[in-house]
Design a protein around this motif. Structure first.
Motif, PDB file in Angstrom:
ATOM      1  N   LYS A 166       0.839  -1.200   0.000  1.00 19.20           N
ATOM      2  CA  LYS A 166       0.000   0.000   0.000  1.00 19.20           C
ATOM      3  C   LYS A 166       0.875   1.252   0.000  1.00 19.20           C
ATOM      4  CE  LYS A 166      -4.304  -1.409   0.200  1.00 19.20           C
ATOM      5  NZ  LYS A 166      -5.270  -0.966  -0.832  1.00 19.20           N
ATOM      6  N   THR A 210      -0.281   4.291   1.150  1.00 21.69           N
ATOM      7  CA  THR A 210      -1.177   5.239   1.821  1.00 21.69           C
ATOM      8  C   THR A 210      -0.500   6.456   2.437  1.00 21.69           C
ATOM      9  OG1 THR A 210      -1.211   3.512   3.495  1.00 21.69           O
ATOM     10  CG2 THR A 210      -3.264   3.943   2.384  1.00 21.69           C
ATOM     11  N   ASP A 211       0.765   6.348   2.811  1.00 23.52           N
ATOM     12  CA  ASP A 211       1.401   7.537   3.395  1.00 23.52           C
ATOM     13  C   ASP A 211       2.242   8.270   2.349  1.00 23.52           C
ATOM     14  OD1 ASP A 211       3.116   5.446   3.099  1.00 23.52           O
ATOM     15  OD2 ASP A 211       4.362   5.948   4.853  1.00 23.52           O
ATOM     16  N   THR A 238       2.937  10.392  -1.485  1.00 25.94           N
ATOM     17  CA  THR A 238       2.367  11.415  -2.375  1.00 25.94           C
ATOM     18  C   THR A 238       3.076  11.349  -3.725  1.00 25.94           C
ATOM     19  OG1 THR A 238       3.974  13.063  -1.676  1.00 25.94           O
ATOM     20  CG2 THR A 238       1.913  12.971  -0.426  1.00 25.94           C
ATOM     21  N   ASP A 254      -3.349   5.821  -7.325  1.00 25.71           N
ATOM     22  CA  ASP A 254      -4.468   6.219  -6.452  1.00 25.71           C
ATOM     23  C   ASP A 254      -5.133   4.987  -5.826  1.00 25.71           C
ATOM     24  OD1 ASP A 254      -6.670   8.406  -5.777  1.00 25.71           O
ATOM     25  OD2 ASP A 254      -7.731   6.661  -6.601  1.00 25.71           O
ATOM     26  N   GLN A 279      -3.894   2.415  -4.732  1.00 27.68           N
ATOM     27  CA  GLN A 279      -3.151   1.903  -3.573  1.00 27.68           C
ATOM     28  C   GLN A 279      -2.964   2.977  -2.507  1.00 27.68           C
ATOM     29  OE1 GLN A 279      -2.478  -1.446  -3.269  1.00 27.68           O
ATOM     30  NE2 GLN A 279      -3.758  -1.404  -5.105  1.00 27.68           N
ATOM     31  N   GLY A 280      -3.700   4.082  -2.648  1.00 31.55           N
ATOM     32  CA  GLY A 280      -3.753   5.072  -1.572  1.00 31.55           C
ATOM     33  C   GLY A 280      -2.791   6.237  -1.693  1.00 31.55           C
ATOM     34  N   ARG A 310      -1.607   9.825  -2.478  1.00 30.30           N
ATOM     35  CA  ARG A 310      -2.266  11.135  -2.695  1.00 30.30           C
ATOM     36  C   ARG A 310      -1.571  11.806  -3.876  1.00 30.30           C
ATOM     37  NH1 ARG A 310      -3.683  16.219   0.250  1.00 30.30           N
ATOM     38  NH2 ARG A 310      -4.989  17.175  -1.363  1.00 30.30           N
ATOM     39  N   THR A 320      -9.037  10.086  -5.168  1.00 30.30           N
ATOM     40  CA  THR A 320      -9.288  10.537  -3.804  1.00 30.30           C
ATOM     41  C   THR A 320      -8.539  11.833  -3.527  1.00 30.30           C
ATOM     42  OG1 THR A 320      -9.392   8.220  -3.185  1.00 30.30           O
ATOM     43  CG2 THR A 320      -9.241   9.804  -1.373  1.00 30.30           C
ATOM     44  N   SER A 346       6.668   1.455  -6.062  1.00 32.03           N
ATOM     45  CA  SER A 346       6.498   0.780  -4.771  1.00 32.03           C
ATOM     46  C   SER A 346       7.818   0.132  -4.338  1.00 32.03           C
ATOM     47  CB  SER A 346       5.420  -0.305  -4.877  1.00 32.03           C
ATOM     48  OG  SER A 346       5.959  -1.453  -5.502  1.00 32.03           O
TER      49      SER A 346
END
Ligand code: NAP
Length: 257
Positions: free
Chosen positions: A4, A6-7, A9, A30, A32-33, A35, A57, A235
């Motif tokens: 993920k 998520t933290d 950008t 997006d 996978q979270g 921003r 999102t 990733s």
């Protein structure tokens, strides 16, 4: 799929519409979270990009003509204000005059040659340089999009092939520079996909037919496949890969006769 994000950008350069490869990359990141900040080249594209971005999102949407140092600065200032840092950058920008994507390469004008290189090759270095301070200590990842016309003669691709060769060499030099900072940069060499830019290459449909007939997978690729490779390269799953050109082309690059 990968870890993920998520933290994290990211900033995406080169969304024109839903067919853009940059948009496929944006959707994958997006999902996978991550921003995202999406940029578009001209005001003409703004409404369409804002509409598309409703699928993401909470994205930041900004204008950026990559030939303008002021617009590049302003994008990164806004990202710093809004995100505070940056983990990933996707460069999906290219341009050549339509009349120079047909006929003999030797007719390329000096102005057309410079323009193609400024937008399609130099801009990677320009945006990467500006991104680095925001990536400090974050193991940043940079991805750009290229095409096999950089290494082999593809009829009508002409000056864009030369610009893509410069882009791929830039990836290698940048990789060596930024590796010591813990950052990575790679190129995805995508097979042909019908997009706004691709339609500027004369005889593009014949290229699609050729790949379907002659590539190992006997089919053309999808934008989603490019997006997923971008996700992999952004990733930790690709932590040991930098300076590389990864082919997403149904295997076409291995073929001889
Ligand atoms: P696309 O949707 O037309 O994307 C190209 C983007 O570059 C457009 O948003 C375009 O904006 C933008 N651009 C042009 N000049 C710019 C400038 N000065 N500043 C900022 N942005 C600018 O086409 P695409 O096929 O997805 O292309 C994305 C990348 O993938 C390109 O590098 C392309 O060479 C590469 N690629 C494409 C294929 C393919 O078959 N489609 C295959 C391999 C690699 P405007 O519409 O305003 O010009």
């Amino acid at each position: 799929m990968p870890t993920k994000l998520t933290d994290r950008t990211g900033v995406i350069f080169g969304v024109a519409n839903k067919r853009s490869l940059a948009w496929s990359c944006a959707k994958a990141l997006d999902s996978q979270g991550m921003r995202l900040c999406l940029t578009y080249a001209t005001d003409r594209l703004e409404a369409g990009v804002r509409k598309l971005a409703e699928e993401l999102t909470n994205p930041l949407i900004l204008r950026c003509d990559v030939t303008s140092p002021e617009e590049i600065d302003s994008v990164f200032e806004e990202i710093e204000r809004e995100f505070g840092h940056l983990d990933s950058l996707l460069h999906g920008v290219a341009f050549a005059k339509r009349e120079e994507l047909a006929g003999d390469f030797y007719h390329t004008s000096k102005e057309g040659y410079m323009l193609a290189h400024e937008v399609s090759a130099y801009s990677l270095t320009a945006v990467a340089r500006r991104a680095l301070p925001l990536m400090e200590g974050r193991e940043g990842t940079i991805v750009t999009l290229t095409y096999i016309g950089s290494e082999r003669v593809v009829r009508n691709y002409n000056v864009m092939g030369i610009a893509k060769a410069a882009l791929e060499a830039s990836v290698r030099y940048l990789a060596n520079d930024i590796g010591r900072l813990g950052h990575r940069v790679n190129a995805i060499s995508a097979g042909p996909i019908r997009t706004l830019s691709a339609s500027g290459v004369e005889g593009f449909s014949k290229i699609l037919d050729h790949i379907e007939a002659h590539s190992p997978l006997r089919r053309n690729i999808t934008g989603e496949e490019v997006g997923n490779t971008c996700l992999f390269l952004c990733s930790n799953m690709s932590h040991g890969i930098t300076g590389s050109t990864i082919y997403v082309d149904s295997g076409y690059h291995i073929m001889g006769v």
